[in-house]
Design a protein around this motif. Structure first.
Motif, mmCIF file in Angstrom:
data_model
loop_
_atom_site.group_PDB
_atom_site.id
_atom_site.type_symbol
_atom_site.label_atom_id
_atom_site.label_comp_id
_atom_site.label_asym_id
_atom_site.label_seq_id
_atom_site.Cartn_x
_atom_site.Cartn_y
_atom_site.Cartn_z
ATOM 1 N N ALA A 86 -103.651 -8.630 -4.631
ATOM 2 C CA ALA A 86 -104.162 -8.173 -5.933
ATOM 3 C C ALA A 86 -104.477 -9.393 -6.797
ATOM 4 O O ALA A 86 -104.113 -10.520 -6.447
ATOM 5 C CB ALA A 86 -103.136 -7.287 -6.635
ATOM 6 N N TYR A 116 -103.261 -10.946 -10.131
ATOM 7 C CA TYR A 116 -102.052 -10.875 -10.944
ATOM 8 C C TYR A 116 -102.336 -11.431 -12.332
ATOM 9 O O TYR A 116 -102.945 -12.497 -12.474
ATOM 10 C CB TYR A 116 -100.924 -11.657 -10.282
ATOM 11 C CG TYR A 116 -100.320 -10.927 -9.101
ATOM 12 C CD1 TYR A 116 -101.032 -10.778 -7.905
ATOM 13 C CD2 TYR A 116 -99.047 -10.356 -9.180
ATOM 14 C CE1 TYR A 116 -100.487 -10.096 -6.836
ATOM 15 C CE2 TYR A 116 -98.506 -9.678 -8.102
ATOM 16 C CZ TYR A 116 -99.237 -9.542 -6.935
ATOM 17 O OH TYR A 116 -98.696 -8.858 -5.878
ATOM 18 N N TYR A 117 -101.859 -10.711 -13.343
ATOM 19 C CA TYR A 117 -102.068 -11.094 -14.729
ATOM 20 C C TYR A 117 -100.728 -11.220 -15.444
ATOM 21 O O TYR A 117 -99.839 -10.376 -15.265
ATOM 22 C CB TYR A 117 -102.889 -10.040 -15.465
ATOM 23 C CG TYR A 117 -104.280 -9.848 -14.928
ATOM 24 C CD1 TYR A 117 -104.529 -8.885 -13.952
ATOM 25 C CD2 TYR A 117 -105.349 -10.595 -15.403
ATOM 26 C CE1 TYR A 117 -105.811 -8.685 -13.451
ATOM 27 C CE2 TYR A 117 -106.630 -10.412 -14.914
ATOM 28 C CZ TYR A 117 -106.852 -9.450 -13.939
ATOM 29 O OH TYR A 117 -108.125 -9.267 -13.448
ATOM 30 N N LYS A 165 -108.365 0.127 -7.921
ATOM 31 C CA LYS A 165 -107.098 0.751 -8.308
ATOM 32 C C LYS A 165 -106.750 0.401 -9.744
ATOM 33 O O LYS A 165 -107.257 -0.564 -10.313
ATOM 34 C CB LYS A 165 -105.981 0.308 -7.366
ATOM 35 C CG LYS A 165 -106.180 0.751 -5.925
ATOM 36 C CD LYS A 165 -104.970 0.409 -5.079
ATOM 37 C CE LYS A 165 -105.143 0.896 -3.648
ATOM 38 N NZ LYS A 165 -103.964 0.570 -2.814
ATOM 39 N N GLU A 166 -105.850 1.187 -10.308
ATOM 40 C CA GLU A 166 -105.400 0.933 -11.672
ATOM 41 C C GLU A 166 -104.468 -0.268 -11.705
ATOM 42 O O GLU A 166 -103.789 -0.583 -10.726
ATOM 43 C CB GLU A 166 -104.672 2.158 -12.226
ATOM 44 C CG GLU A 166 -105.567 3.366 -12.431
ATOM 45 C CD GLU A 166 -104.821 4.507 -13.083
ATOM 46 O OE1 GLU A 166 -105.465 5.498 -13.445
ATOM 47 O OE2 GLU A 166 -103.593 4.406 -13.234
ATOM 48 N N ARG A 167 -104.435 -0.907 -12.849
ATOM 49 C CA ARG A 167 -103.503 -2.003 -13.045
ATOM 50 C C ARG A 167 -102.077 -1.454 -13.030
ATOM 51 O O ARG A 167 -101.800 -0.416 -13.636
ATOM 52 C CB ARG A 167 -103.796 -2.690 -14.367
ATOM 53 C CG ARG A 167 -102.977 -3.933 -14.626
ATOM 54 C CD ARG A 167 -103.519 -4.654 -15.853
ATOM 55 N NE ARG A 167 -103.485 -3.800 -17.027
ATOM 56 C CZ ARG A 167 -104.263 -3.966 -18.078
ATOM 57 N NH1 ARG A 167 -105.160 -4.941 -18.081
ATOM 58 N NH2 ARG A 167 -104.167 -3.158 -19.116
ATOM 59 N N LYS A 168 -101.189 -2.183 -12.363
ATOM 60 C CA LYS A 168 -99.807 -1.724 -12.231
ATOM 61 C C LYS A 168 -98.829 -2.759 -12.759
ATOM 62 O O LYS A 168 -99.056 -3.959 -12.669
ATOM 63 C CB LYS A 168 -99.498 -1.415 -10.761
ATOM 64 C CG LYS A 168 -100.263 -0.231 -10.214
ATOM 65 C CD LYS A 168 -99.782 0.124 -8.822
ATOM 66 C CE LYS A 168 -100.490 1.368 -8.299
ATOM 67 N NZ LYS A 168 -100.046 1.729 -6.938
ATOM 68 N N TRP A 228 -103.620 -11.815 -22.843
ATOM 69 C CA TRP A 228 -103.627 -11.770 -21.386
ATOM 70 C C TRP A 228 -104.093 -13.087 -20.789
ATOM 71 O O TRP A 228 -104.949 -13.771 -21.358
ATOM 72 C CB TRP A 228 -104.562 -10.656 -20.897
ATOM 73 C CG TRP A 228 -104.036 -9.287 -21.188
ATOM 74 C CD1 TRP A 228 -104.093 -8.634 -22.389
ATOM 75 C CD2 TRP A 228 -103.356 -8.425 -20.294
ATOM 76 N NE1 TRP A 228 -103.475 -7.412 -22.282
ATOM 77 C CE2 TRP A 228 -103.026 -7.259 -21.001
ATOM 78 C CE3 TRP A 228 -102.997 -8.517 -18.947
ATOM 79 C CZ2 TRP A 228 -102.343 -6.185 -20.405
ATOM 80 C CZ3 TRP A 228 -102.329 -7.462 -18.357
ATOM 81 C CH2 TRP A 228 -102.003 -6.318 -19.076
ATOM 82 N N PHE A 244 -98.544 -8.065 -14.369
ATOM 83 C CA PHE A 244 -99.224 -6.883 -13.870
ATOM 84 C C PHE A 244 -100.108 -7.303 -12.698
ATOM 85 O O PHE A 244 -100.393 -8.488 -12.518
ATOM 86 C CB PHE A 244 -100.099 -6.263 -14.969
ATOM 87 C CG PHE A 244 -99.323 -5.821 -16.166
ATOM 88 C CD1 PHE A 244 -98.940 -6.720 -17.149
ATOM 89 C CD2 PHE A 244 -98.967 -4.490 -16.322
ATOM 90 C CE1 PHE A 244 -98.208 -6.315 -18.251
ATOM 91 C CE2 PHE A 244 -98.237 -4.074 -17.420
ATOM 92 C CZ PHE A 244 -97.860 -4.987 -18.382
ATOM 93 N N ARG A 245 -100.524 -6.330 -11.918
ATOM 94 C CA ARG A 245 -101.455 -6.650 -10.832
ATOM 95 C C ARG A 245 -102.447 -5.507 -10.674
ATOM 96 O O ARG A 245 -102.171 -4.359 -11.007
ATOM 97 C CB ARG A 245 -100.712 -6.893 -9.525
ATOM 98 C CG ARG A 245 -99.974 -5.690 -8.938
ATOM 99 C CD ARG A 245 -99.145 -6.139 -7.740
ATOM 100 N NE ARG A 245 -98.501 -5.014 -7.074
ATOM 101 C CZ ARG A 245 -97.646 -5.151 -6.061
ATOM 102 N NH1 ARG A 245 -97.340 -6.367 -5.598
ATOM 103 N NH2 ARG A 245 -97.113 -4.075 -5.511
ATOM 104 N N GLN A 246 -103.607 -5.888 -10.156
ATOM 105 C CA GLN A 246 -104.660 -4.902 -9.966
ATOM 106 C C GLN A 246 -105.411 -5.205 -8.676
ATOM 107 O O GLN A 246 -105.907 -6.319 -8.485
ATOM 108 C CB GLN A 246 -105.621 -4.893 -11.152
ATOM 109 C CG GLN A 246 -106.640 -3.768 -11.096
ATOM 110 C CD GLN A 246 -107.368 -3.596 -12.412
ATOM 111 O OE1 GLN A 246 -107.439 -4.504 -13.238
ATOM 112 N NE2 GLN A 246 -107.901 -2.412 -12.617
ATOM 113 N N SER A 247 -105.488 -4.196 -7.823
ATOM 114 C CA SER A 247 -106.256 -4.294 -6.589
ATOM 115 C C SER A 247 -107.611 -3.644 -6.806
ATOM 116 O O SER A 247 -107.759 -2.787 -7.679
ATOM 117 C CB SER A 247 -105.513 -3.589 -5.449
ATOM 118 O OG SER A 247 -104.223 -4.125 -5.287
#
Length: 119
Positions: A92, A94-95, A43-46, A109, A37-40
């Motif tokens: 972003a 990244y997870y 913004k929401e995690r995508k 996570w 997943f990634r998050q900027s």
């Protein structure tokens, strides 16, 4: 318990490549699937993509399809996210995350890895 440790990431110019790694330890035999997943900021995690723990059947989000590749080193319990043709919008944190069956949420996570793509 499952522990996830991410490595890789950094700063790259647009069009370049980076690879992230996510090493799993602990009760890895319980893992069903690993996702990225990634998050900027702001913004929401995508969802970026996922792969089952056998290392087959990767699935990708539309925004990265054809540019990112997820693979697994079964001997090392490590999953890789190879990112090619990077764009500034890929910037972003990244997870990686794992879930223990198809019905559960991702419950373990990694700590996150910053990826910054300059234009």
């Amino acid at each position: 318990q499952v522990q996830l440790v991410e490595s890789g990431g950094g700063l790259v110019q647009a069009g370049g490549s980076l690879r992230l790694s996510c090493a799993a330890s602990g009760r890895t035999f319980r893992i069903y699937e690993m996702g990225w997943f990634r998050q900027s900021p702001g913004k929401e995690r995508k969802f970026v993509g996922r792969i089952n723990w056998s290392g087959i059947s990767p699935l990708y989000g539309d925004s990265v399809k054809g540019r990112f590749t997820i693979s697994k080193d079964n001997g090392e319990n490590t999953v890789y996210l190879q990112m090619n043709s990077l764009k500034p919008e890929d910037t972003a944190v990244y997870y990686c995350a794992v879930r223990l069956n198809s019905r559960d949420e991702y419950i373990y996570w990694g700590q996150g890895a910053q990826v910054t793509v300059s234009s």
